[in-house]
Every structure is written in structure tokens, then in C-alpha cells.
Design a protein around this motif. Structure first.
Motif, PDB file in Angstrom:
ATOM      1  N   LEU A  12       0.826  -1.201   0.000  1.00  0.00           N
ATOM      2  CA  LEU A  12       0.000   0.000   0.000  1.00  0.00           C
ATOM      3  C   LEU A  12       0.866   1.259   0.000  1.00  0.00           C
ATOM      4  O   LEU A  12       0.561   2.234  -0.693  1.00  0.00           O
ATOM      5  CB  LEU A  12      -0.923   0.000   1.223  1.00  0.00           C
ATOM      6  N   SER A  13       1.949   1.243   0.769  1.00  0.00           N
ATOM      7  CA  SER A  13       2.854   2.400   0.795  1.00  0.00           C
ATOM      8  C   SER A  13       3.447   2.656  -0.587  1.00  0.00           C
ATOM      9  O   SER A  13       3.540   3.809  -1.037  1.00  0.00           O
ATOM     10  CB  SER A  13       3.984   2.171   1.806  1.00  0.00           C
ATOM     11  N   LEU A  14       3.863   1.583  -1.261  1.00  0.00           N
ATOM     12  CA  LEU A  14       4.423   1.726  -2.602  1.00  0.00           C
ATOM     13  C   LEU A  14       3.363   2.197  -3.592  1.00  0.00           C
ATOM     14  O   LEU A  14       3.647   3.008  -4.484  1.00  0.00           O
ATOM     15  CB  LEU A  14       5.019   0.396  -3.060  1.00  0.00           C
ATOM     16  N   LYS A  15       2.146   1.710  -3.436  1.00  0.00           N
ATOM     17  CA  LYS A  15       1.042   2.123  -4.312  1.00  0.00           C
ATOM     18  C   LYS A  15       0.750   3.608  -4.135  1.00  0.00           C
ATOM     19  O   LYS A  15       0.639   4.360  -5.120  1.00  0.00           O
ATOM     20  CB  LYS A  15      -0.208   1.300  -3.985  1.00  0.00           C
ATOM     21  N   ILE A  16       0.636   4.047  -2.891  1.00  0.00           N
ATOM     22  CA  ILE A  16       0.338   5.450  -2.595  1.00  0.00           C
ATOM     23  C   ILE A  16       1.446   6.356  -3.103  1.00  0.00           C
ATOM     24  O   ILE A  16       1.198   7.365  -3.774  1.00  0.00           O
ATOM     25  CB  ILE A  16       0.122   5.648  -1.082  1.00  0.00           C
ATOM     26  N   ASN A  17       2.698   5.995  -2.802  1.00  0.00           N
ATOM     27  CA  ASN A  17       3.802   6.867  -3.168  1.00  0.00           C
ATOM     28  C   ASN A  17       4.190   6.762  -4.629  1.00  0.00           C
ATOM     29  O   ASN A  17       4.790   7.693  -5.173  1.00  0.00           O
ATOM     30  CB  ASN A  17       4.998   6.587  -2.264  1.00  0.00           C
ATOM     31  N   GLY A  18       3.862   5.641  -5.249  1.00  0.00           N
ATOM     32  CA  GLY A  18       4.080   5.546  -6.686  1.00  0.00           C
ATOM     33  C   GLY A  18       3.275   6.595  -7.430  1.00  0.00           C
ATOM     34  O   GLY A  18       3.774   7.248  -8.358  1.00  0.00           O
ATOM     35  N   LEU A  19       2.020   6.796  -7.021  1.00  0.00           N
ATOM     36  CA  LEU A  19       1.175   7.815  -7.633  1.00  0.00           C
ATOM     37  C   LEU A  19       1.524   9.204  -7.111  1.00  0.00           C
ATOM     38  O   LEU A  19       1.639  10.162  -7.891  1.00  0.00           O
ATOM     39  CB  LEU A  19      -0.299   7.504  -7.356  1.00  0.00           C
ATOM     40  N   ALA A  20       1.701   9.324  -5.790  1.00  0.00           N
ATOM     41  CA  ALA A  20       1.976  10.632  -5.192  1.00  0.00           C
ATOM     42  C   ALA A  20       3.264  11.245  -5.720  1.00  0.00           C
ATOM     43  O   ALA A  20       3.324  12.458  -5.959  1.00  0.00           O
ATOM     44  CB  ALA A  20       2.034  10.513  -3.671  1.00  0.00           C
ATOM     45  N   SER A  21       4.303  10.428  -5.915  1.00  0.00           N
ATOM     46  CA  SER A  21       5.589  10.961  -6.363  1.00  0.00           C
ATOM     47  C   SER A  21       5.499  11.546  -7.771  1.00  0.00           C
ATOM     48  O   SER A  21       6.159  12.545  -8.084  1.00  0.00           O
ATOM     49  CB  SER A  21       6.663   9.868  -6.313  1.00  0.00           C
ATOM     50  N   VAL A  22       4.672  10.943  -8.620  1.00  0.00           N
ATOM     51  CA  VAL A  22       4.478  11.474  -9.974  1.00  0.00           C
ATOM     52  C   VAL A  22       3.691  12.774  -9.914  1.00  0.00           C
ATOM     53  O   VAL A  22       4.049  13.779 -10.555  1.00  0.00           O
ATOM     54  CB  VAL A  22       3.760  10.445 -10.870  1.00  0.00           C
ATOM     55  N   LEU A  23       2.612  12.783  -9.131  1.00  0.00           N
ATOM     56  CA  LEU A  23       1.779  13.981  -9.024  1.00  0.00           C
ATOM     57  C   LEU A  23       2.553  15.157  -8.433  1.00  0.00           C
ATOM     58  O   LEU A  23       2.462  16.287  -8.932  1.00  0.00           O
ATOM     59  CB  LEU A  23       0.552  13.688  -8.158  1.00  0.00           C
ATOM     60  N   VAL A  24       3.322  14.901  -7.372  1.00  0.00           N
ATOM     61  CA  VAL A  24       4.038  16.000  -6.725  1.00  0.00           C
ATOM     62  C   VAL A  24       5.157  16.521  -7.614  1.00  0.00           C
ATOM     63  O   VAL A  24       5.468  17.716  -7.591  1.00  0.00           O
ATOM     64  CB  VAL A  24       4.573  15.556  -5.340  1.00  0.00           C
ATOM     65  N   LEU A  25       5.751  15.653  -8.434  1.00  0.00           N
ATOM     66  CA  LEU A  25       6.773  16.129  -9.367  1.00  0.00           C
ATOM     67  C   LEU A  25       6.143  17.046 -10.416  1.00  0.00           C
ATOM     68  O   LEU A  25       6.707  18.106 -10.739  1.00  0.00           O
ATOM     69  CB  LEU A  25       7.463  14.955 -10.046  1.00  0.00           C
ATOM     70  N   LEU A  26       4.977  16.663 -10.933  1.00  0.00           N
ATOM     71  CA  LEU A  26       4.281  17.503 -11.909  1.00  0.00           C
ATOM     72  C   LEU A  26       3.907  18.854 -11.296  1.00  0.00           C
ATOM     73  O   LEU A  26       4.092  19.915 -11.916  1.00  0.00           O
ATOM     74  CB  LEU A  26       3.030  16.795 -12.422  1.00  0.00           C
ATOM     75  N   LEU A  27       3.402  18.831 -10.072  1.00  0.00           N
ATOM     76  CA  LEU A  27       3.051  20.076  -9.392  1.00  0.00           C
ATOM     77  C   LEU A  27       4.286  20.918  -9.110  1.00  0.00           C
ATOM     78  O   LEU A  27       4.276  22.146  -9.271  1.00  0.00           O
ATOM     79  CB  LEU A  27       2.322  19.760  -8.082  1.00  0.00           C
ATOM     80  N   GLY A  28       5.368  20.255  -8.675  1.00  0.00           N
ATOM     81  CA  GLY A  28       6.600  20.972  -8.375  1.00  0.00           C
ATOM     82  C   GLY A  28       7.191  21.625  -9.611  1.00  0.00           C
ATOM     83  O   GLY A  28       7.649  22.774  -9.556  1.00  0.00           O
TER      84      GLY A  28
END
Length: 224
Positions: A12-28
Motif C-alpha cells: 500500500l505504501s508503494l502504491k500510494i507513493n508511486g502515484l503521489a511521487s508522480v503527481l508531486v513532481l508535476l506540481l513541483g
């Protein structure tokens, strides 16, 4: 504890952060592109807001997110209408928490990368007739690629270790929203030291490897 129970929070941690890391990079990248090298009224205030999650206690960040996305808020009701269920206490809420807490690190890393590119290169491209979009795609992004990779790694590592904000907005439901940090907390509270040690060891190894990659790239850049 069997292997399946041990793996659930890891997956679950990998699932959450797999998506979150892409989204936060796009936002950043989007935020840094709008802020790097720019001067306008209110920039300091806006940038301070961007960096607030870096210094606020994670529980405060989680509480604010809960107020913004809860069922009593306009945003929360809109999300519930679209999804037919509330966003809070779901793994999606965990993604939001990870994005918010990781954003300052990602933003600052990307912004520093963009500002490190000589402005003369962009001016030369403009004088040749290139549009701002072309300059961003063909000059800014390629030259800042190493900073983007570092930003992604730091964002992933920060989101992977998030606990306070995640518990506030996503809860700690085994098999649904329980990430590795919250699983470690529950294991220690209940006196189950073996899984706590194993989960902690896994987090230490992953974090060490990710930071080592970022540090190694920084050393290589300094030598150049």
C-alpha cells in the motif's frame, strides 16, 4: 504475523507513493516554472505558503486537509458527488497527504535546478524565434533533468515516511489505508517488536539507498 499481513502495508505504501511521487513532481515542476527567476507582487507570500508543510507539524497539515476535504466542506462534498464516496479515510487521501508534505522538497529542488540554467541560453533561443513552450521543453527540462530526478527521489522518500498527516486524513485501517509508518506505530503500541523491527529495517534501507543516489549525484556535479 504471516507474510501477507506483513506485505499489505508495504504494498500500500508503494502504491500510494508511486502515484503521489508522480503527481508531486508535476506540481513541483509547474510551480517552479512559474516562480523561478520571476519577480511579482506577493511572490514571497506565495512561496512561503508553498514551503509551510516543511515546517508545520504533520498533524497540523493533516488537520487542515481534513477540514478542507471532509464531508462538511464544499470540496469534500464535490469529491463525494463525483466519486460516490468521501475521499477521507481512503488510500486516495493518503496520496493527497503524501503530495502535500513532499511538495516543498520537490519544489525547492526543481526551482534550484531551473535557476541554475544560464539565462543566456534562453535568450539565444528567443532570438532564434523559439516560443516559451519550446524553450521549456527543449532547453529548461533537459538541462534540469538531474534536478528533476533528485526531486522525484526526495519526494518519494518523504512521502514514503509520512505518518502524521496520513493518519489524520486517511486513518489507519489495515488492508485499506495502513501504510508502513502507521503499521510500525501499531506494532510498537501492541508490543509486537519483530514486525516493527522488520518494517523499520526495510524503511531504513530504502531511505538510505534513495538518499545515497541523490548525494552521489550531488558529488558528481561538484566534481564537474
Amino acid at each position: 504475523m504471516n507474510v501477507r499481513e506483513w506485505l499489505e502495508p508495504v504494498v500500500l505504501s508503494l502504491k500510494i507513493n508511486g502515484l503521489a511521487s508522480v503527481l508531486v513532481l508535476l506540481l513541483g515542476v509547474t510551480a517552479a516554472a512559474g516562480m523561478a527567476g520571476k519577480r511579482f507582487r506577493g511572490k514571497t507570500v506565495l512561496e512561503t505558503v508553498f514551503l509551510l508543510p516543511l515546517v508545520l507539524p504533520p498533524t497540523v497539515v493533516g488537520f487542515l486537509l481534513l477540514m478542507m476535504l471532509g464531508r462538511k466542506s464544499a470540496v469534500g462534498r464535490a469529491i463525494e458527488w463525483l466519486w460516490d464516496q468521501p475521499i477521507v479515510f481512503t488510500w486516495g487521501a493518503g496520496v493527497i497527504a503524501a503530495v502535500v508534505v513532499a511538495f516543498p522538497l520537490v519544489y525547492m529542488t526543481v526551482k534550484n535546478g531551473f535557476e541554475g540554467i544560464p539565462e543566456e541560453l534562453r535568450e539565444a533561443a528567443r532570438s532564434s524565434g523559439a516560443t516559451e513552450g519550446q524553450i521549456f521543453r527543449h532547453i529548461t527540462l533537459p538541462l534540469a533533468a538531474k534536478s528533476l530526478l533528485s526531486a522525484y527521489i526526495l519526494g518519494f522518500a518523504r512521502g514514503l515516511g509520512e505518518f502524521g498527516a496520513t493518519v489524520m486524513i486517511a486513518g489507519n485501517i489495515p488492508g485499506r489505508t495502513q501504510t508502513v509508518p502507521s503499521a510500525i506505530y501499531v506494532a510498537v503500541e501492541s508490543g509486537h517488536w519483530t514486525p516493527a523491527w522488520v518494517w523499520s529495517g526495510a524503511m531504513i534501507v530504502i531511505s538510505f539507498v534513495l538518499l545515497a543516489v541523490v548525494y552521489n549525484r550531488g558529488v558528481q556535479e561538484e566534481r564537474k
